[in-house]
Design a protein around this motif. Structure first.
Motif, PDB file in Angstrom:
ATOM      1  N   ALA A  28       0.828  -1.210   0.000  1.00  0.00           N
ATOM      2  CA  ALA A  28       0.000   0.000   0.000  1.00  0.00           C
ATOM      3  C   ALA A  28       0.863   1.260   0.000  1.00  0.00           C
ATOM      4  O   ALA A  28       0.599   2.209  -0.755  1.00  0.00           O
ATOM      5  CB  ALA A  28      -0.941  -0.002   1.199  1.00  0.00           C
ATOM      6  N   VAL A  29       1.890   1.267   0.835  1.00  0.00           N
ATOM      7  CA  VAL A  29       2.780   2.434   0.893  1.00  0.00           C
ATOM      8  C   VAL A  29       3.400   2.702  -0.476  1.00  0.00           C
ATOM      9  O   VAL A  29       3.458   3.848  -0.936  1.00  0.00           O
ATOM     10  CB  VAL A  29       3.885   2.220   1.961  1.00  0.00           C
ATOM     11  CG1 VAL A  29       4.996   3.242   1.824  1.00  0.00           C
ATOM     12  CG2 VAL A  29       3.284   2.247   3.356  1.00  0.00           C
ATOM     13  N   GLN A  30       3.820   1.650  -1.142  1.00  0.00           N
ATOM     14  CA  GLN A  30       4.515   1.803  -2.414  1.00  0.00           C
ATOM     15  C   GLN A  30       3.587   2.034  -3.608  1.00  0.00           C
ATOM     16  O   GLN A  30       3.911   2.807  -4.508  1.00  0.00           O
ATOM     17  CB  GLN A  30       5.366   0.563  -2.672  1.00  0.00           C
ATOM     18  CG  GLN A  30       6.184   0.632  -3.943  1.00  0.00           C
ATOM     19  CD  GLN A  30       7.120  -0.541  -4.072  1.00  0.00           C
ATOM     20  OE1 GLN A  30       7.853  -0.843  -3.146  1.00  0.00           O
ATOM     21  NE2 GLN A  30       7.070  -1.210  -5.211  1.00  0.00           N
ATOM     22  N   GLU A  31       2.429   1.386  -3.636  1.00  0.00           N
ATOM     23  CA  GLU A  31       1.630   1.347  -4.865  1.00  0.00           C
ATOM     24  C   GLU A  31       0.260   2.015  -4.811  1.00  0.00           C
ATOM     25  O   GLU A  31      -0.357   2.206  -5.850  1.00  0.00           O
ATOM     26  CB  GLU A  31       1.423  -0.107  -5.300  1.00  0.00           C
ATOM     27  CG  GLU A  31       2.698  -0.826  -5.651  1.00  0.00           C
ATOM     28  CD  GLU A  31       3.421  -0.227  -6.839  1.00  0.00           C
ATOM     29  OE1 GLU A  31       2.752   0.350  -7.732  1.00  0.00           O
ATOM     30  OE2 GLU A  31       4.653  -0.342  -6.897  1.00  0.00           O
ATOM     31  N   LEU A  32      -0.233   2.350  -3.638  1.00  0.00           N
ATOM     32  CA  LEU A  32      -1.608   2.835  -3.516  1.00  0.00           C
ATOM     33  C   LEU A  32      -1.906   4.008  -4.440  1.00  0.00           C
ATOM     34  O   LEU A  32      -2.953   4.048  -5.083  1.00  0.00           O
ATOM     35  CB  LEU A  32      -1.901   3.201  -2.060  1.00  0.00           C
ATOM     36  CG  LEU A  32      -3.356   3.406  -1.686  1.00  0.00           C
ATOM     37  CD1 LEU A  32      -4.172   2.147  -1.944  1.00  0.00           C
ATOM     38  CD2 LEU A  32      -3.473   3.812  -0.238  1.00  0.00           C
ATOM     39  N   LYS A  33      -0.988   4.919  -4.548  1.00  0.00           N
ATOM     40  CA  LYS A  33      -1.211   6.121  -5.373  1.00  0.00           C
ATOM     41  C   LYS A  33      -1.319   5.795  -6.863  1.00  0.00           C
ATOM     42  O   LYS A  33      -1.868   6.581  -7.632  1.00  0.00           O
ATOM     43  CB  LYS A  33      -0.103   7.136  -5.128  1.00  0.00           C
ATOM     44  CG  LYS A  33       1.264   6.658  -5.557  1.00  0.00           C
ATOM     45  CD  LYS A  33       2.352   7.619  -5.124  1.00  0.00           C
ATOM     46  CE  LYS A  33       3.736   7.059  -5.359  1.00  0.00           C
ATOM     47  NZ  LYS A  33       4.084   5.880  -4.605  1.00  0.00           N
ATOM     48  N   ASN A  34      -0.822   4.621  -7.268  1.00  0.00           N
ATOM     49  CA  ASN A  34      -0.808   4.246  -8.686  1.00  0.00           C
ATOM     50  C   ASN A  34      -1.991   3.369  -9.107  1.00  0.00           C
ATOM     51  O   ASN A  34      -2.111   3.052 -10.286  1.00  0.00           O
ATOM     52  CB  ASN A  34       0.486   3.491  -9.011  1.00  0.00           C
ATOM     53  CG  ASN A  34       1.715   4.303  -8.698  1.00  0.00           C
ATOM     54  OD1 ASN A  34       1.760   5.502  -8.943  1.00  0.00           O
ATOM     55  ND2 ASN A  34       2.710   3.651  -8.138  1.00  0.00           N
ATOM     56  N   LEU A  35      -2.826   2.960  -8.171  1.00  0.00           N
ATOM     57  CA  LEU A  35      -3.886   2.000  -8.484  1.00  0.00           C
ATOM     58  C   LEU A  35      -5.105   2.668  -9.112  1.00  0.00           C
ATOM     59  O   LEU A  35      -5.529   3.742  -8.687  1.00  0.00           O
ATOM     60  CB  LEU A  35      -4.313   1.251  -7.220  1.00  0.00           C
ATOM     61  CG  LEU A  35      -3.238   0.417  -6.532  1.00  0.00           C
ATOM     62  CD1 LEU A  35      -3.806  -0.227  -5.268  1.00  0.00           C
ATOM     63  CD2 LEU A  35      -2.672  -0.639  -7.467  1.00  0.00           C
ATOM     64  N   SER A  36      -5.672   1.977 -10.090  1.00  0.00           N
ATOM     65  CA  SER A  36      -6.902   2.451 -10.736  1.00  0.00           C
ATOM     66  C   SER A  36      -8.083   2.289  -9.774  1.00  0.00           C
ATOM     67  O   SER A  36      -7.983   1.601  -8.746  1.00  0.00           O
ATOM     68  CB  SER A  36      -7.170   1.642 -12.003  1.00  0.00           C
ATOM     69  OG  SER A  36      -7.511   0.304 -11.656  1.00  0.00           O
ATOM     70  N   GLU A  37      -9.177   2.871 -10.126  1.00  0.00           N
ATOM     71  CA  GLU A  37     -10.385   2.776  -9.301  1.00  0.00           C
ATOM     72  C   GLU A  37     -10.814   1.317  -9.120  1.00  0.00           C
ATOM     73  O   GLU A  37     -11.146   0.902  -8.008  1.00  0.00           O
ATOM     74  CB  GLU A  37     -11.509   3.585  -9.945  1.00  0.00           C
ATOM     75  CG  GLU A  37     -12.764   3.644  -9.106  1.00  0.00           C
ATOM     76  CD  GLU A  37     -13.822   4.553  -9.712  1.00  0.00           C
ATOM     77  OE1 GLU A  37     -14.991   4.367  -9.356  1.00  0.00           O
ATOM     78  OE2 GLU A  37     -13.489   5.427 -10.539  1.00  0.00           O
ATOM     79  N   ASP A  38     -10.803   0.534 -10.183  1.00  0.00           N
ATOM     80  CA  ASP A  38     -11.189  -0.881 -10.084  1.00  0.00           C
ATOM     81  C   ASP A  38     -10.268  -1.640  -9.144  1.00  0.00           C
ATOM     82  O   ASP A  38     -10.726  -2.446  -8.326  1.00  0.00           O
ATOM     83  CB  ASP A  38     -11.179  -1.551 -11.457  1.00  0.00           C
ATOM     84  CG  ASP A  38     -12.328  -1.099 -12.334  1.00  0.00           C
ATOM     85  OD1 ASP A  38     -13.334  -0.574 -11.797  1.00  0.00           O
ATOM     86  OD2 ASP A  38     -12.221  -1.265 -13.568  1.00  0.00           O
TER      87      ASP A  38
END
Length: 83
Positions: A28-38
């Motif tokens: 989450a720390v590393q990737e949360l900002k990059n995730l699409s809505e789905d």
């Protein structure tokens, strides 16, 4: 979406088991900002799974139910392999 991201961040980093905090929280720390809505909605749903089950799935100890064997789960497993 920001409210959802904040909720997911909290749920991912306050799991209760050190191992899931490290894997899921680290993801989450590393990737949360990059995730699409789905992917965010799938991640939120995955975080409702008890730690023991989630950790066993991630570590390959138990079979992942079809409903959770999705893109977000595979991204977390790939992240775990990089630790």
């Amino acid at each position: 979406m920001e409210t959802l991201r904040k909720r997911i961040f909290y749920k991912a980093t306050h799991r209760g088991m050190h191992e899931t905090d490290k894997i899921v929280g680290g993801f989450a720390v590393q990737e949360l900002k990059n995730l699409s809505e789905d992917l965010l909605y799938d991640f939120d749903k995955l975080l409702d799974v008890p730690d023991v089950d989630l950790l066993n799935w991630i570590l390959g100890r138990d079979r992942v139910p079809r409903s959770f064997d999705n893109r977000i789960f595979q991204l977390i497993v790939t992240f775990k392999e990089s630790l």
